[in-house]
Each structure stands twice: as C-alpha cells, then as structure tokens.
Design a protein around this motif. Sequence first.
Motif, PDB file in Angstrom:
ATOM      1  N   SER A 125      48.438  53.356  47.248  1.00 35.84           N
ATOM      2  CA  SER A 125      47.472  52.501  47.266  1.00 35.84           C
ATOM      3  C   SER A 125      46.862  52.355  48.730  1.00 35.84           C
ATOM      4  O   SER A 125      45.613  52.350  49.122  1.00 35.84           O
ATOM      5  CB  SER A 125      47.608  51.407  46.593  1.00 35.84           C
ATOM      6  N   SER A 227      45.781  38.260  43.712  1.00 42.91           N
ATOM      7  CA  SER A 227      45.454  38.789  42.281  1.00 42.91           C
ATOM      8  C   SER A 227      44.287  39.740  42.040  1.00 42.91           C
ATOM      9  O   SER A 227      43.621  40.215  43.103  1.00 42.91           O
ATOM     10  CB  SER A 227      44.865  37.324  41.813  1.00 42.91           C
ATOM     11  N   ARG A 228      44.081  40.287  40.966  1.00 43.02           N
ATOM     12  CA  ARG A 228      43.200  41.310  40.645  1.00 43.02           C
ATOM     13  C   ARG A 228      41.788  40.888  40.298  1.00 43.02           C
ATOM     14  O   ARG A 228      40.969  41.760  40.202  1.00 43.02           O
ATOM     15  CB  ARG A 228      43.707  42.257  39.470  1.00 43.02           C
ATOM     16  N   ARG A 229      41.494  39.652  40.594  1.00 47.08           N
ATOM     17  CA  ARG A 229      40.117  39.268  40.418  1.00 47.08           C
ATOM     18  C   ARG A 229      39.456  38.298  41.629  1.00 47.08           C
ATOM     19  O   ARG A 229      38.687  37.843  41.694  1.00 47.08           O
ATOM     20  CB  ARG A 229      39.877  38.394  39.398  1.00 47.08           C
ATOM     21  N   THR A 424      33.519  44.266  36.451  1.00 48.63           N
ATOM     22  CA  THR A 424      34.821  44.785  36.109  1.00 48.63           C
ATOM     23  C   THR A 424      34.619  44.413  34.619  1.00 48.63           C
ATOM     24  O   THR A 424      35.341  45.209  33.791  1.00 48.63           O
ATOM     25  CB  THR A 424      36.104  43.874  36.665  1.00 48.63           C
ATOM     26  N   HIS A 430      40.228  47.716  35.925  1.00 52.71           N
ATOM     27  CA  HIS A 430      41.347  46.748  36.199  1.00 52.71           C
ATOM     28  C   HIS A 430      41.194  45.864  37.201  1.00 52.71           C
ATOM     29  O   HIS A 430      41.530  44.648  37.223  1.00 52.71           O
ATOM     30  CB  HIS A 430      42.693  47.539  36.065  1.00 52.71           C
ATOM     31  N   HIS A 431      40.959  46.381  38.239  1.00 55.57           N
ATOM     32  CA  HIS A 431      41.061  45.812  39.617  1.00 55.57           C
ATOM     33  C   HIS A 431      39.624  45.562  40.502  1.00 55.57           C
ATOM     34  O   HIS A 431      38.808  46.751  40.637  1.00 55.57           O
ATOM     35  CB  HIS A 431      41.956  46.369  40.650  1.00 55.57           C
ATOM     36  N   LYS A 433      38.879  45.170  43.560  1.00 54.05           N
ATOM     37  CA  LYS A 433      38.619  45.829  44.391  1.00 54.05           C
ATOM     38  C   LYS A 433      37.632  47.318  44.357  1.00 54.05           C
ATOM     39  O   LYS A 433      37.102  47.625  45.284  1.00 54.05           O
ATOM     40  CB  LYS A 433      39.782  45.785  45.574  1.00 54.05           C
TER      41      LYS A 433
END
Length: 447
Positions: A125, A227-229, A424, A430-431, A433
């Motif tokens: 990553s 977090s992914r959001r 998203t 999923h993420h 970013k």
Amino acid sequence: MEISEELYSSGAKCIKIYQSKQNRDERVKVSGWVHCIKKREKDLMIFVLRDGTGYLQVVVDDKLCEIGNNFLLTPESTVTLYGLIRKVPEIKSTLDSHELICDYLKLIGLAPAGGIDFISNNKESKLLSDNRHLVIRREKTSKILKVRSYLLQVIRDHYFERKYHEVNPPSIITYKMEEADNMFKVDFFGEPMYLTPSSQFYLEISLPTLGNVFCVAESFRREETKSRRHLAEYTHVEAECAFITFNDLLNNLEELICDIVDKVMKSPAGPLIKDLNPNFTPPKRPFRQIDYAEAIIYLKEHDIKKEDGSYFEFGEDIPEMAERKMTDQMKEPIFLCRFPASIKMFHMKRCPENEKLTQSVDLLLPNVGEVIGASMRRDNYDELLEAFHQDGLDTSLYYWYTDQRKFGTCPHGGYGLGLERLLTWLCNWHHIKDVCLCPRLVGSFQP
Ligand code: 4AD
C-alpha cells in the motif's frame, strides 16, 4: 533516415479517440499515451493508445516496423500517430470497435522500460500511495475518476434544474464549527484561523439573496481514525433550502439521491458503473425511515454492541461500525431521524413534539453507512443566541450568522453529502481513498 512528418500529415484530420467511429475510413492524426503493447514482432506491432476520451487499438504497418526505433516503444510513452481509421469486427470491452492502421509514428516522450508495470501487480500500500500519480493511469482507477467527473456534472444539473444557485464559500474561516480538535488550524497573516469542515453557515446567509443554494467545496476534518470512509479532505456537496419543513427536507434528499442516480446511469458514466459494480440497482422509493430511538432498540435486538461489548443506550452516538452493520442488514437506504440534541450541533432545530430531539437526519447507504447529514436549523434569533451561550461560544464571532435570523428569518434546512462516500457506494469500492485523485488522510499526503 528520418522521415518527414509533413509527408504524412497532409489531409489528416486531428481527432480525439472518441471521434474514431465518426471518422471511419478517414485519414487522421491522433495523440496519446501507449496504454499497453499487445504484439511486438518483426513486421507487426499492435498496441493500445489512450487519450482520456477512450482507448484505440493501433496496428503499426510493416514498413513502419522496419524503422527500428519504434521497437523501443514502451508503455506510457507519448506518441502522435497518423493513419487510417478502420472498423474491426471484434469488439473488446474497453476498446472502441475501430482501430488505427498507423503509417507514421512520432515519438513525443519515451517512458522507462516496462512503463508502470512495477506497480501493476504490486499490493504494497505504501508503494501504491506514493505512486498514486501513476496508479491513476490504470483502467479501473481511471474509470472511477471518470464516474466522479460525470457525477459532479449531474449533481449540478439536479440543482440548476430546480433553480438553486451555486455559491463558492471561503475555505479559511475564523470560527470553530466542529469541536476545535477536529479542525485544521492555519496561520492567516499571523491570525489563527481554520480550514472549514462545512460551508453550512455561508449557505445559510446566502438564502436571502439567492434563494435555495448549493456548493461543491472541499471540507477538512482532522480525523485521526484510519477507517475506510474517513478522509482529512473531502469534496462536500452542501445545499440549503428556505421556507421548508422537516418533511420537505426528507423529500428533497430522497429526490436528490434518486434523480442523480437516474441521471448518472443515463450519462456516459452508466456503463462504467455497471462495469465496476455489475449488481448495482437504483434505490427504491420511499426510503425506509427510522428514528434514532428505534435504532437503539434495533441494535439491542440484533445483538450489535459497542466495542467494549455493552449495548448502546439512548443518548450515545452510534459509531461507524454499528451503523454500517445495521445498514448492511437492512440492505436498503435508511433515513435515520431525530437524534438527541445532546449529541448534535447547537444550531439544529428541536422537534415540536419533544424538545430533547432535533429535526435531524442521516442518510445511510448499504456498504458505506452515512452519506448525508442534514437538519432543520434554529431560525429564532433569541433561541439561537441562547444555544450559542449554552455551548460556551463567543457570539461576537458569529454576528454575521445570527444576523440572518434578525434581518428576515425563515424556516430553513439543509445538508451535506460526502461525494467520495456516494462514489464508493455507486462503484462498490471498498476504500474511500481510491475514489480520490490524490487522497488526504492521516499518514498520506504525497503526491
Ligand atoms: O454530517 P456532517 O458532519 O454534516 C455537516 O458538516 C453539516 N454541517 C452539513 C450541512 O448541513 N450543510 O457531514 C456531512 C457529510 C457526511 O454525511 C459524510 O458523507 C461526509 O460529509 N463526511 C465525510 N466524508 C469523508 N471523510 C470524512 N472525514 C467525512 N466527514 C463527513
């Protein structure tokens, strides 16, 4: 021997790849990046060219292949090509049904051997985020960024069709809207100021001159969570509407989501979304509505607990994970309504039937959670001032905001929509970013 470009350029029409079809059997000039090389033999070379408007298969004829230089052609190199556009019988998913029979190739910029292969199969990553400027050239990322562009266009269309005006509020502000430690401080000519977490107050003061308004602006949140959001900088679509009720606000939100989904699916982003998210189905109206108090009961009944293993109690914030579990179980958009005043901002209007509750709503979407935060605003001058005092805020910094209640107040409400969260959901990504050009989140600031 150098062959002159002039010999080949005469009569060639300069096109972008999306214009290939309408130039079938014509001689054209087209420029772009070598996306990938499909075949490289002594007398035949086939590669794919991209220019942001599409992908075009290029067949380099045998005469040209003899010119040794183009055998060195690497992916990501830039070229200008001349040749004939021809229809190909076989249609590949991302390619147009046309190809270029190229008889002159001018190399503009040679990329290193292998192009961006070094990131293609890499899942590390840090490497991927440091090389975001190259990652965005990949097909999937490019698709998401294109969807983003069309999505913004249809959002603007939605508002303009309904006679909203767009405003451009400042990003550097004097006052603290969220808790201070959630805001980025900046040094403004020696004065401490903040990067805005929301343009809401500026939209509110625009109502008396412009009527309903919206903005598309960057908002900043000093989120430490990974977090992914959550992003530290995100694109915030905010709107404010005058002379409405809480019910009107809910209707506006439902119409916004359904209309922009409808519009974006009919736009050139439609096939891209279908490709990224084949199971996408537009949400059904009416959206399910549940009150915060009912959600607390739901969480208990469905054994959704806090991190410490205990159940949520009325008056507690429902954090991301619990909210998402509930939304994923319900598998449909949810209006989560009427939060307790104790966990919401001081400027939210109270419910007439219960002063402890606010006329507020979050829109939750499956797989993502909260995408919109909305509320009616306190529109009574004295009540608003009292709320400022109760929160210990210095009203002198907000005179321009409270004046809106003094010089012709009206019932009004509005909302903020996180563009990346909506994306998203649309792309089933999923993420968060990955739906930004160059995301800003804790630990990630390059490029
Ligand atoms: O619920 P929020 O905090 O609402 C406000 O800022 C209001 N003042 C907006 C208004 O009424 N004009 O944020 C609104 C939305 C959230 O629902 C979420 O979609 C998004 O902004 N959001 C974020 N998106 C990405 N990263 C973050 N850190 C976000 N914080 C909020």
